[in-house]
Design a protein around this motif. Sequence first.
Motif, mmCIF file in Angstrom:
data_model
loop_
_atom_site.group_PDB
_atom_site.id
_atom_site.type_symbol
_atom_site.label_atom_id
_atom_site.label_comp_id
_atom_site.label_asym_id
_atom_site.label_seq_id
_atom_site.Cartn_x
_atom_site.Cartn_y
_atom_site.Cartn_z
ATOM 1 N N UNK A 1 18.495 -32.471 11.495
ATOM 2 C CA UNK A 1 17.595 -31.755 11.958
ATOM 3 C C UNK A 1 16.206 -32.393 12.114
ATOM 4 N N UNK A 2 15.203 -32.090 12.882
ATOM 5 C CA UNK A 2 14.096 -32.419 12.716
ATOM 6 C C UNK A 2 13.219 -31.523 12.162
ATOM 7 N N UNK A 3 12.711 -31.723 10.799
ATOM 8 C CA UNK A 3 11.717 -30.980 10.195
ATOM 9 C C UNK A 3 10.260 -30.879 10.603
ATOM 10 N N UNK A 4 9.488 -30.240 10.115
ATOM 11 C CA UNK A 4 7.997 -30.218 10.334
ATOM 12 C C UNK A 4 7.256 -30.146 9.170
ATOM 13 N N UNK A 5 6.539 -31.341 8.863
ATOM 14 C CA UNK A 5 5.746 -31.417 7.588
ATOM 15 C C UNK A 5 4.595 -29.938 7.787
ATOM 16 N N UNK A 6 4.761 -29.573 6.521
ATOM 17 C CA UNK A 6 4.055 -28.136 6.379
ATOM 18 C C UNK A 6 2.589 -28.539 5.425
ATOM 19 N N UNK A 7 2.946 -29.406 4.456
ATOM 20 C CA UNK A 7 1.805 -29.524 3.801
ATOM 21 C C UNK A 7 1.793 -30.742 2.942
ATOM 22 N N UNK A 8 0.705 -31.163 2.679
ATOM 23 C CA UNK A 8 0.728 -32.356 1.786
ATOM 24 C C UNK A 8 -0.135 -32.303 0.558
ATOM 25 N N UNK A 9 0.236 -32.746 -0.838
ATOM 26 C CA UNK A 9 -0.761 -32.582 -1.817
ATOM 27 C C UNK A 9 -0.436 -34.054 -2.336
#
Length: 219
Positions: free
Chosen positions: A8-16
Motif C-alpha cells: 500500500x501507499x500510505x500518506x504521511x499525516x504528521x511528524x514530531x
Amino acid sequence: MFTGLVEEIGILDGIARQGEAMVLTIKASAIMDDIRIGDSIAVNGVCLTATKIGGGVFSVDVTPQTYRHSNLGLLKPGSRINLERAMKAGGRFGGHLVQGHADMTGTVRRLSKEQNAVLIEIVPDKPDLSKFIIPQGSVTVDGVSLTIADTDGESFTVSVIPHTLQETGLSGLKPGSVVNIECDIIGKYVHALLGPAASGKGAERSGITLDMLASNGFA
C-alpha cells in the motif's frame, strides 16, 4: 523480514521532531486490518515498529541512527510512503529477502522510457558498497524489490514495469530524488563469511581458491 512487495501507499499525516529523532504518523487502510502495536512495518523500505494504532493511522519512532542512514528525514506531511507488513511464515516470496535495514541512500540521476518500462538510474552515496550491486541481482529501492538492469560501478539502473510504478511511490521519483537502498542480504553474508579472502583485512588477501572452497565445504 520482508519481500519488497509494497502492499500500500500510505500518506504521511504528521511528524514530531526532536533533533534527529522523529515520530511519524502515517495514514493507511489495507495494512490496518491486522497490525498490532509492536508489529514491524517497512516504511519506504525501513523496518520500523508500530507504537500507536487507531483512527486509520499508525505511528512509528525513528531513531537518530535511522534518520542519518535513510531518506525518512526528508519526508513532509502529505508524502507518499511505500508500506509493507512483515512476511508471515509460510508466505510466498514474490520479491527477495529484505531485512528493512537500509544500507545507504542514493540519488536519482535520470529517468527514461524503454517501451513499456521506465529506467531509473541511481547514484549510491556509498561507492564502496557497489560490490553488492551486480547486473541481474536484486536490490531494494524505497522498499521495492527490483532487478538491477545495469551498473557501471558509479551508478546502477533498474527497469520498472507499469504495474510497479502504479502501485508504489516510485511513480513520484524525479532527478534529484533521494531513495533508500538495501543491498541483497545473501551477497552481504557471502562477502562477510569469506573473511580475509573478501575484505583483505586481518590477513593477507588470498582470493577464492580451490583449497579455500574445499575447506569451507563448497568443493
